[in-house]
Motif scaffolding. Structure first.
Motif, short mmCIF file in Angstrom:
data_model
loop_
_atom_site.label_atom_id
_atom_site.label_comp_id
_atom_site.label_asym_id
_atom_site.label_seq_id
_atom_site.Cartn_x
_atom_site.Cartn_y
_atom_site.Cartn_z
N PHE A 267 2.70 9.19 -5.83
CA PHE A 267 3.00 10.58 -5.54
C PHE A 267 4.12 11.11 -6.45
O PHE A 267 4.03 12.21 -6.99
CB PHE A 267 3.39 10.74 -4.07
N ILE A 268 5.16 10.30 -6.65
CA ILE A 268 6.26 10.70 -7.52
C ILE A 268 5.77 10.89 -8.96
O ILE A 268 6.13 11.87 -9.62
CB ILE A 268 7.40 9.65 -7.46
N PHE A 269 4.94 9.97 -9.44
CA PHE A 269 4.43 10.09 -10.80
C PHE A 269 3.48 11.28 -10.95
O PHE A 269 3.45 11.90 -12.02
CB PHE A 269 3.75 8.79 -11.24
N ILE A 270 2.74 11.60 -9.92
CA ILE A 270 1.88 12.78 -9.97
C ILE A 270 2.73 14.05 -10.07
O ILE A 270 2.43 14.95 -10.85
CB ILE A 270 0.94 12.83 -8.75
N LEU A 271 3.81 14.12 -9.28
CA LEU A 271 4.70 15.27 -9.38
C LEU A 271 5.33 15.37 -10.78
O LEU A 271 5.44 16.48 -11.33
CB LEU A 271 5.80 15.18 -8.32
N CYS A 272 5.70 14.24 -11.36
CA CYS A 272 6.25 14.24 -12.72
C CYS A 272 5.21 14.71 -13.73
O CYS A 272 5.54 15.48 -14.65
CB CYS A 272 6.74 12.85 -13.09
N ALA A 273 3.98 14.28 -13.58
CA ALA A 273 2.91 14.70 -14.50
C ALA A 273 2.68 16.21 -14.40
O ALA A 273 2.51 16.89 -15.42
CB ALA A 273 1.63 13.94 -14.21
N ILE A 274 2.69 16.74 -13.18
CA ILE A 274 2.52 18.18 -13.00
C ILE A 274 3.70 18.93 -13.61
O ILE A 274 3.52 19.97 -14.27
CB ILE A 274 2.33 18.52 -11.50
N LEU A 275 4.91 18.41 -13.43
CA LEU A 275 6.10 19.03 -14.00
C LEU A 275 6.02 19.04 -15.53
O LEU A 275 6.32 20.06 -16.17
CB LEU A 275 7.35 18.30 -13.52
N TYR B 264 -1.63 15.35 -16.01
CA TYR B 264 -2.04 15.02 -14.65
C TYR B 264 -3.44 14.42 -14.64
O TYR B 264 -3.69 13.41 -13.98
CB TYR B 264 -2.00 16.28 -13.79
N LEU B 265 -4.35 15.02 -15.36
CA LEU B 265 -5.73 14.54 -15.40
C LEU B 265 -5.81 13.12 -15.98
O LEU B 265 -6.49 12.25 -15.43
CB LEU B 265 -6.60 15.49 -16.22
N LEU B 266 -5.10 12.86 -17.06
CA LEU B 266 -5.10 11.52 -17.66
C LEU B 266 -4.49 10.49 -16.72
O LEU B 266 -4.99 9.37 -16.61
CB LEU B 266 -4.36 11.54 -18.99
N TYR B 267 -3.40 10.86 -16.04
CA TYR B 267 -2.78 9.94 -15.10
C TYR B 267 -3.75 9.61 -13.96
O TYR B 267 -3.88 8.46 -13.56
CB TYR B 267 -1.47 10.51 -14.53
N CYS B 268 -4.43 10.62 -13.43
CA CYS B 268 -5.39 10.39 -12.34
C CYS B 268 -6.54 9.49 -12.77
O CYS B 268 -6.98 8.64 -12.00
CB CYS B 268 -5.92 11.72 -11.81
N LEU B 269 -7.01 9.66 -13.98
CA LEU B 269 -8.07 8.79 -14.50
C LEU B 269 -7.56 7.36 -14.66
O LEU B 269 -8.27 6.40 -14.38
CB LEU B 269 -8.60 9.32 -15.83
N PHE B 270 -6.31 7.21 -15.11
CA PHE B 270 -5.71 5.89 -15.30
C PHE B 270 -5.53 5.16 -13.97
O PHE B 270 -5.73 3.95 -13.89
CB PHE B 270 -4.36 6.05 -16.01
N PHE C 80 0.82 -1.21 0.00
CA PHE C 80 0.00 0.00 0.00
C PHE C 80 0.85 1.26 0.00
O PHE C 80 0.66 2.16 -0.82
CB PHE C 80 -0.93 -0.02 1.22
N TRP C 81 1.82 1.34 0.90
CA TRP C 81 2.62 2.56 1.04
C TRP C 81 3.60 2.74 -0.10
O TRP C 81 3.85 3.88 -0.53
CB TRP C 81 3.32 2.60 2.39
N MET C 82 4.18 1.66 -0.61
CA MET C 82 5.09 1.80 -1.75
C MET C 82 4.32 2.23 -3.00
O MET C 82 4.81 3.03 -3.80
CB MET C 82 5.86 0.50 -2.00
N PHE C 83 3.13 1.69 -3.18
CA PHE C 83 2.29 2.14 -4.29
C PHE C 83 2.01 3.63 -4.16
O PHE C 83 2.13 4.37 -5.14
CB PHE C 83 0.98 1.35 -4.34
#
Length: 120
Positions: free
Chosen positions: A31-39, A57-63, A23-26
């Motif tokens: 979180f790291i991928f969200i920061l990358c998407a925002i960047l 970011y929006l596409l990643y969140c939907l995925f 759970f925590w590693m996921f």
């Protein structure tokens, strides 16, 4: 990274149990991928007006929505709670604190209603 991929392989598996580490590693890699998407959104100019996030970011969140929901439900199963317990998070402040405590709680040591102990 293996934990993140394991969760994606169990894309919509709401049955069973998930260890704290899974759970925590996921969530860490999420979180790291969200920061990358925002960047990426900010560097390419794909942000929405007056926002720091954009289409990437929006596409990643939907995925990632269904896999993150599934691993959260499996984590609650690991401590012996129903997946519906996730709705406790709708209670302002107290619900989030209670869920955080459940996420940090150690697994039930034996087999429970939701399956065998994933540590075994």
């Amino acid at each position: 990274m293996n934990w993140y991929i394991k969760v994606l392989q169990n894309y919509a598996t709401f049955k069973g149990r998930a260890r704290r580490r899974e759970f925590w590693m996921f969530n860490l890699f999420n979180f790291i991928f969200i920061l990358c998407a925002i960047l990426i959104d900010n560097l390419t100019g794909l942000t929405f007006e007056d926002q720091v996030f954009g289409i990437t970011y929006l596409l990643y969140c939907l995925f990632i929505f269904i896999p993150s929901l599934a691993v959260t439900v499996r984590r609650l199963h690991d401590v012996g709670k129903s997946g519906w317990m996730l709705l406790v998070g709708l209670i302002p402040l107290i619900g989030a604190i209670w869920l955080f405590i459940l996420y940090c709680t150690d697994s039930e040591p034996n087999t429970n209603v939701y399956g065998v102990n994933p540590k075994a």
